[in-house]
Design a protein around this motif. Structure first.
Motif, PDB file in Angstrom:
ATOM      1  N   ALA A  40       0.689  -1.557   3.177  1.00  0.00           N
ATOM      2  CA  ALA A  40       1.953  -1.372   2.454  1.00  0.00           C
ATOM      3  C   ALA A  40       2.300  -2.666   1.734  1.00  0.00           C
ATOM      4  N   THR A  48       7.858  -3.743   3.270  1.00  0.00           N
ATOM      5  CA  THR A  48       7.980  -2.287   3.283  1.00  0.00           C
ATOM      6  C   THR A  48       7.966  -1.709   4.698  1.00  0.00           C
ATOM      7  N   THR A  49       6.936  -2.032   5.470  1.00  0.00           N
ATOM      8  CA  THR A  49       6.808  -1.404   6.797  1.00  0.00           C
ATOM      9  C   THR A  49       7.991  -1.767   7.690  1.00  0.00           C
ATOM     10  N   LEU A  74      12.924   0.683  -2.215  1.00  0.00           N
ATOM     11  CA  LEU A  74      11.469   0.860  -2.169  1.00  0.00           C
ATOM     12  C   LEU A  74      10.974   1.521  -3.457  1.00  0.00           C
ATOM     13  N   HIS A  78       8.293  -0.367  -6.115  1.00  0.00           N
ATOM     14  CA  HIS A  78       6.988   0.185  -6.505  1.00  0.00           C
ATOM     15  C   HIS A  78       6.971   0.601  -7.978  1.00  0.00           C
ATOM     16  N   GLY A 130       4.815   3.509   3.688  1.00  0.00           N
ATOM     17  CA  GLY A 130       4.543   2.419   2.746  1.00  0.00           C
ATOM     18  C   GLY A 130       3.104   2.458   2.252  1.00  0.00           C
ATOM     19  N   ASN A 134       1.818   3.091  -1.581  1.00  0.00           N
ATOM     20  CA  ASN A 134       1.044   2.028  -2.210  1.00  0.00           C
ATOM     21  C   ASN A 134      -0.339   2.500  -2.663  1.00  0.00           C
TER      22      ASN A 134
END
Ligand code: ASP
Ligand code: MG
Length: 466
Positions: A40, A48-49, A74, A78, A130, A134
């Motif tokens: 992630a 993220t995680t 998030l 991204h 995540g 990704n």
């Protein structure tokens, strides 16, 4: 050759980093079959995680909107990267897909808040998102850079047991699935971009392989696909001879044996966890550690081989305490060692080093400082009868120590190594408190006082010309 390679969270932590990743994959893809495993995004301002896990816990505390706070951030993280890295059509296709994934999470979050309970199974749905996001972003970035690529959820590939949060792969089934799914892609010249960290049970329920589990995912796939090499792209040039903060002249090792890697990992050097790479070691698949941000550096190659006939690296464990159990009645008292270790195990304390001289007057155990008191209390309880009979007369705890470990599989059967280690200590005027060497001779460990720890590491580094 067939290469399975993994990029860690920082290696994919920003648009610039992902651009670098795309360049590396594109270069590799020219000459090799490549499978990419991704963590992630670990952005400087948004891990993220961690943020997904925090949202899940907040939901369990009744904050139904917990995900609603993190989901837009998030998405923004991204999509901002996507805007820089992908063609407009890719970017436009990605957004609704990511939005739907995050909406699903927001709904789940509300259900968890209503139930007031977060099961490990539900947490795995959160924490693995995540990687799913990704993989899609990076596959789109690769296609935009002209590399045929396809995002794949490892829930379709890695079959695990049902230990949510820390699942173990079922290798036979995983191998079959992974080959069935990925080999045709490789044959057609497509790069599979696979999510790290996640898998699924036989019945398809998502699981995770434990924090930091993307390395494990990469090993599992490398083994399943019978890769020629497996590369771990990190933020360092490779494995170093020592911690550069302690030893400025520390350098990157060009080669390392599997057992040296395992010893170094045990002593906290920032390399790969032995359990993680076990599927590769079992099949003798060569491993490379390489630097995403310095891809021209060859990195460290880890494989079979005995290594040089000398020490290769020196490392230290800090905050160690040493417990000594001793007394005249310990000589020949059978079962006492078993009782000592049993007591320490009951206290759930991990033993870092053991040493007993053959005079049998005392046993020394090194444990982490944080665990010493619990071990001591349990030992006093266990040995209270021997104490009253004076067979055991002292249980001492020595604090503020460091274990210094000298590692090298070529040390085995090479005379003079211990002499050089202790010579280096003598020259530096450092008192050695305890010593241990296993009969595999991969590792010589010394206990010294914390004040001497850094100098001991430097003295050995110098003494062996590392
Ligand atoms: N993203 C997961 C974690 O932070 C897995 C990994 O990065 O290896 O634990
Ligand atoms: Mg990681």
């Amino acid at each position: 050759m067939r290469v399975v390679m993994k990029f860690g969270g920082t290696s994919v932590g920003s648009a610039d980093a992902i651009r670098q990743v795309a360049a590396i994959v594109s270069t590799t893809h020219r000459d090799h079959e490549a499978v990419v495993v991704v963590s992630a995004m670990n952005a400087p301002d948004l891990r993220t995680t961690d943020s997904l896990i925090a949202a899940a816990h907040a939901a369990a505390r009744g904050e139904g909107d917990a995900t609603a706070h993190v989901a837009p951030r998030l998405l923004e993280l991204h999509m901002r990267a996507a805007a820089e890295l992908t063609l407009p059509a890719e970017c436009a296709a990605l957004e609704p897909e990511l939005r739907a994934m995050l909406d699903y999470l927001s709904n789940l979050s509300r259900s968890i808040a209503v139930l007031g309970e977060l099961t490990p199974r539900a947490l795995d749905l959160f924490s693995g998102l995540g990687e799913r996001i990704n993989a899609r972003l990076i596959a789109a970035a690769l296609r935009s850079a002209g590399v045929p690529a396809q995002a794949i959820d490892a829930t379709d590939l890695i079959i695990t047991d049902e230990r949510y949060g820390n699942a173990t792969p079922l290798m036979e089934e995983t191998t079959e699935r992974a080959r069935e799914r990925l080999l045709p892609l490789l044959e057609s010249g497509t790069v599979p971009v696979v999510t790290g960290f996640i898998g699924a049970t036989r019945s398809g329920v998502p699981t995770t392989l434990g924090r930091g589990g993307s390395d494990y995912s990469c090993s599992i796939l490398g083994a399943s696909l019978d890769a020629d090499e497996v590369w771990f792209w990190k933020e360092v040039d490779g494995v170093l001879t020592a911690n550069p903060k302690v030893v400025p002249e520390a350098r990157t090792l060009r080669m390392l044996s599997y057992s040296e890697m395992a010893e170094l990992a045990y002593y906290g050097a920032n390399v790969l966890h032995p359990k993680t790479v076990q599927p590769l070691v079992q099949r003798r698949i060569p491993i490379r550690i390489r630097n995403t941000f310095n891809p021209d550096h060859p990195g460290t190659l880890i494989g079979d081989g005995r290594g040089d006939r000398t020490a290769r690296a020196v490392t230290a464990i800090k905050d160690v305490s040493m417990i000594t159990v001793g007394g005249p009645g310990m000589l020949g008292l059978s079962g006492v060692a078993a009782r000592i270790f049993g007591a320490v195990a009951r206290a759930h304390v991990n033993i870092l080093l053991i040493s007993q001289a053959s005079s049998e007057q005392s046993v020394c155990l090194a444990v982490s400082h944080a665990e010493a008191a619990a071990a001591e209390a349990e030992l006093r309880k266990e040995l209270s009868d021997e104490f009253s009979d004076q067979d055991v007369e002292h249980i001492e705890v020595l604090e503020s120590l460091v274990i210094v470990a000298v590692v090298g599989s070529g040390m085995r059967g090479t005379p003079g190594i211990a002499g050089r280690v202790f010579g280096a200590m003598g020259n530096a005027g450092i008192n050695v408190i305890a010593i241990a060497q296993g009969s595999t001779e991969n590792n010589i460990s010394l206990v010294v006082s914390a004040a001497d720890g850094d100098e001991a590491v430097r003295a050995i580094h110098r003494g062996f010309d590392l």
